[in-house]
Scaffold this motif. Structure first.
Motif, PDB file in Angstrom:
ATOM      1  N   TYR A   9       0.832  -1.204   0.000  1.00 41.12           N
ATOM      2  CA  TYR A   9       0.000   0.000   0.000  1.00 41.12           C
ATOM      3  C   TYR A   9       0.868   1.256   0.000  1.00 41.12           C
ATOM      4  O   TYR A   9       1.964   1.261   0.558  1.00 41.12           O
ATOM      5  CB  TYR A   9      -0.925  -0.009   1.230  1.00 41.12           C
ATOM      6  CG  TYR A   9      -1.757  -1.260   1.301  1.00 41.12           C
ATOM      7  CD1 TYR A   9      -2.926  -1.392   0.557  1.00 41.12           C
ATOM      8  CD2 TYR A   9      -1.365  -2.349   2.086  1.00 41.12           C
ATOM      9  CE1 TYR A   9      -3.684  -2.557   0.600  1.00 41.12           C
ATOM     10  CE2 TYR A   9      -2.119  -3.516   2.140  1.00 41.12           C
ATOM     11  CZ  TYR A   9      -3.276  -3.615   1.388  1.00 41.12           C
ATOM     12  OH  TYR A   9      -4.019  -4.769   1.428  1.00 41.12           O
ATOM     13  N   ARG A 207      -3.272   3.453  -3.526  1.00 43.96           N
ATOM     14  CA  ARG A 207      -3.435   2.121  -2.951  1.00 43.96           C
ATOM     15  C   ARG A 207      -3.535   2.268  -1.425  1.00 43.96           C
ATOM     16  O   ARG A 207      -2.611   1.923  -0.700  1.00 43.96           O
ATOM     17  CB  ARG A 207      -2.248   1.213  -3.317  1.00 43.96           C
ATOM     18  CG  ARG A 207      -2.035   1.006  -4.803  1.00 43.96           C
ATOM     19  CD  ARG A 207      -0.952  -0.045  -5.085  1.00 43.96           C
ATOM     20  NE  ARG A 207       0.238   0.118  -4.261  1.00 43.96           N
ATOM     21  CZ  ARG A 207       1.212   0.992  -4.499  1.00 43.96           C
ATOM     22  NH1 ARG A 207       1.131   1.809  -5.540  1.00 43.96           N
ATOM     23  NH2 ARG A 207       2.269   1.061  -3.709  1.00 43.96           N
ATOM     24  N   LEU A 209      -4.731   1.686   2.509  1.00 44.57           N
ATOM     25  CA  LEU A 209      -5.173   0.667   3.452  1.00 44.57           C
ATOM     26  C   LEU A 209      -5.817   1.398   4.620  1.00 44.57           C
ATOM     27  O   LEU A 209      -5.179   2.234   5.267  1.00 44.57           O
ATOM     28  CB  LEU A 209      -3.992  -0.164   3.958  1.00 44.57           C
ATOM     29  CG  LEU A 209      -4.317  -1.201   5.051  1.00 44.57           C
ATOM     30  CD1 LEU A 209      -5.211  -2.311   4.496  1.00 44.57           C
ATOM     31  CD2 LEU A 209      -3.041  -1.787   5.659  1.00 44.57           C
ATOM     32  N   THR A 223     -15.061  -1.339   3.124  1.00 46.33           N
ATOM     33  CA  THR A 223     -15.922  -2.140   2.250  1.00 46.33           C
ATOM     34  C   THR A 223     -16.676  -1.258   1.275  1.00 46.33           C
ATOM     35  O   THR A 223     -16.728  -1.528   0.071  1.00 46.33           O
ATOM     36  CB  THR A 223     -16.920  -2.959   3.089  1.00 46.33           C
ATOM     37  OG1 THR A 223     -16.199  -3.822   3.973  1.00 46.33           O
ATOM     38  CG2 THR A 223     -17.830  -3.797   2.197  1.00 46.33           C
ATOM     39  N   ASP A 228      -8.988  -2.133   0.832  1.00 50.98           N
ATOM     40  CA  ASP A 228      -8.704  -3.097   1.892  1.00 50.98           C
ATOM     41  C   ASP A 228      -8.744  -2.430   3.258  1.00 50.98           C
ATOM     42  O   ASP A 228      -8.397  -1.257   3.418  1.00 50.98           O
ATOM     43  CB  ASP A 228      -7.326  -3.725   1.683  1.00 50.98           C
ATOM     44  CG  ASP A 228      -7.306  -4.708   0.539  1.00 50.98           C
ATOM     45  OD1 ASP A 228      -8.391  -5.081   0.040  1.00 50.98           O
ATOM     46  OD2 ASP A 228      -6.193  -5.119   0.123  1.00 50.98           O
ATOM     47  N   ALA A 252     -10.177  -7.291   5.353  1.00 46.91           N
ATOM     48  CA  ALA A 252      -9.256  -8.059   4.513  1.00 46.91           C
ATOM     49  C   ALA A 252      -8.120  -8.626   5.350  1.00 46.91           C
ATOM     50  O   ALA A 252      -7.587  -9.696   5.041  1.00 46.91           O
ATOM     51  CB  ALA A 252      -8.702  -7.175   3.402  1.00 46.91           C
ATOM     52  N   HIS A 253      -7.740  -7.913   6.412  1.00 51.11           N
ATOM     53  CA  HIS A 253      -6.615  -8.327   7.256  1.00 51.11           C
ATOM     54  C   HIS A 253      -6.984  -8.156   8.726  1.00 51.11           C
ATOM     55  O   HIS A 253      -7.744  -7.261   9.089  1.00 51.11           O
ATOM     56  CB  HIS A 253      -5.370  -7.483   6.961  1.00 51.11           C
ATOM     57  CG  HIS A 253      -4.997  -7.409   5.514  1.00 51.11           C
ATOM     58  ND1 HIS A 253      -4.436  -8.469   4.839  1.00 51.11           N
ATOM     59  CD2 HIS A 253      -5.113  -6.391   4.609  1.00 51.11           C
ATOM     60  CE1 HIS A 253      -4.206  -8.117   3.574  1.00 51.11           C
ATOM     61  NE2 HIS A 253      -4.612  -6.863   3.415  1.00 51.11           N
TER      62      HIS A 253
END
Length: 331
Positions: A9, A207, A209, A223, A228, A252-253
């Motif tokens: 990310y 990207r 996170l 979401t 993510d 996701a994590h």
């Protein structure tokens, strides 16, 4: 060299309460983890639903805790609310502030005029949490909303985590005006789109996170934005909350804390009739989730979540069916 989670990310959109700090103290290991992430080239943006303080005050708090930050690194629900209002009312409009200095500063930055009484005929009422919030100010907000002012809440958090425990949040406080007027507020903060949009405008992330401790704000925001999310277990979400999460609340994590940014992404794999992670294997047997193995308890939680979520599909897993797995991993 094994790639770590943060390497995937370019920007970390970090919640604050329950992730970086709890009240006046840093979460254990958080300053070191964030310093390491910054050293690897990640942009850190501190995104908070708390609208009570200015970005400068939040940045100073972070710096005092060992997380160097400037006002430009902070994105607040007050800023998102101010932009939202500025897009809906004429320039220079009066806006009644049921909240603190963070909202006032954000409104002025968009050319709006903060006021404290319904006699000023405000075009909008904006509410954010403040430890000095008075009945008189709430009453003025209710009067203005009844007279047609647009009602905006900085966020809808029912509670907020502190070093003393969970306290009432702005979502709880804004119910007073909503109940008194019968008018629901438009919410600017997570998980609603305005705060994510504000974050993307300010960071230019490609990207991102989203990192947080709440399923109903941080993870749902990820979401809804199609990015993510990383859920850390240092705040309000419990392992049982994760196991029984609805689809839009499934991250996701999962990590114990921000140190998880510097571990290799967890490999949760399909094995036989269940899911495995690290030294753990979870299966759905009959009407109960079972878990076998050993090692890092968070790996066990990851395997158990994958199994519970698959079994629940678009619904939520039954609490009684998943609790035995938590006993096995000691969470």
């Amino acid at each position: 060299m094994t790639q770590t989670l943060v390497d995937a990310y370019d920007t970390l959109l970090l919640d604050l309460d329950g992730v970086v700090y709890l009240g006046r103290r840093a979460v254990l290991g958080a300053p070191e983890a964030l310093e390491q992430a910054r050293a690897k080239g990640a942009r850190l943006a501190f995104v908070t639903n708390n609208a009570s303080r200015t970005p400068g005050a939040i940045a100073q708090h972070l710096t005092d805790l060992g997380v160097p930050a400037g006002p430009e690194d902070v994105v607040t629900s007050a800023q998102a609310a101010a932009r939202l209002i500025a897009e809906h009312v004429p320039a220079g409009s009066a806006v009644l502030v049921v909240g603190g200095m963070g909202l006032r500063t954000a409104l002025r930055a968009h050319g709006l005029r903060p006021v404290t009484t319904a006699l000023d005929e405000p075009a909008a009422v904006v509410q954010g949490i403040s430890d000095t919030l008075s009945y008189g100010l709430i009453a003025e907000g209710a009067l203005a909303v009844r007279r047609g002012a647009w009602f905006v809440a900085a966020n809808g958090d029912a509670t907020m985590p502190t070093g003393r425990g969970e306290l009432p949040g702005n979502g709880s406080m804004s119910r007073v005006i909503a109940t008194a007027t019968g008018i629901e507020p438009v919410v600017a903060g997570k998980p609603e789109p305005p705060l994510h949009r504000e974050s993307m405008i300010r960071t230019h992330a490609r990207r991102p996170l989203i990192v947080g401790d709440r399923l109903d704000t941080d993870i749902e925001a990820a979401t809804r934005a199609g990015v993510d999310g990383l859920l850390v277990l240092t705040g309000v979400t419990t392992p049982l909350d994760l196991l029984t999460a609805a689809p839009h609340h499934r991250p996701a994590h999962i990590a114990a804390d921000l140190g998880g940014l510097h571990a290799a992404p967890a490999e949760v794999r399909r094995e036989g009739g269940g899911w495995s992670c690290g030294g753990w294997t979870a299966r759905w047997e009959g009407r109960q989730l079972t878990l076998d193995g050993g090692g890092d308890p968070v790996d066990g939680l990851r395997a158990a979540c994958a199994t519970a979520w698959e079994a629940a599909g678009d619904g939520r897993a039954d609490e009684d069916a998943v609790k035995p797995a938590l006993t096995v991993i000691g969470l």
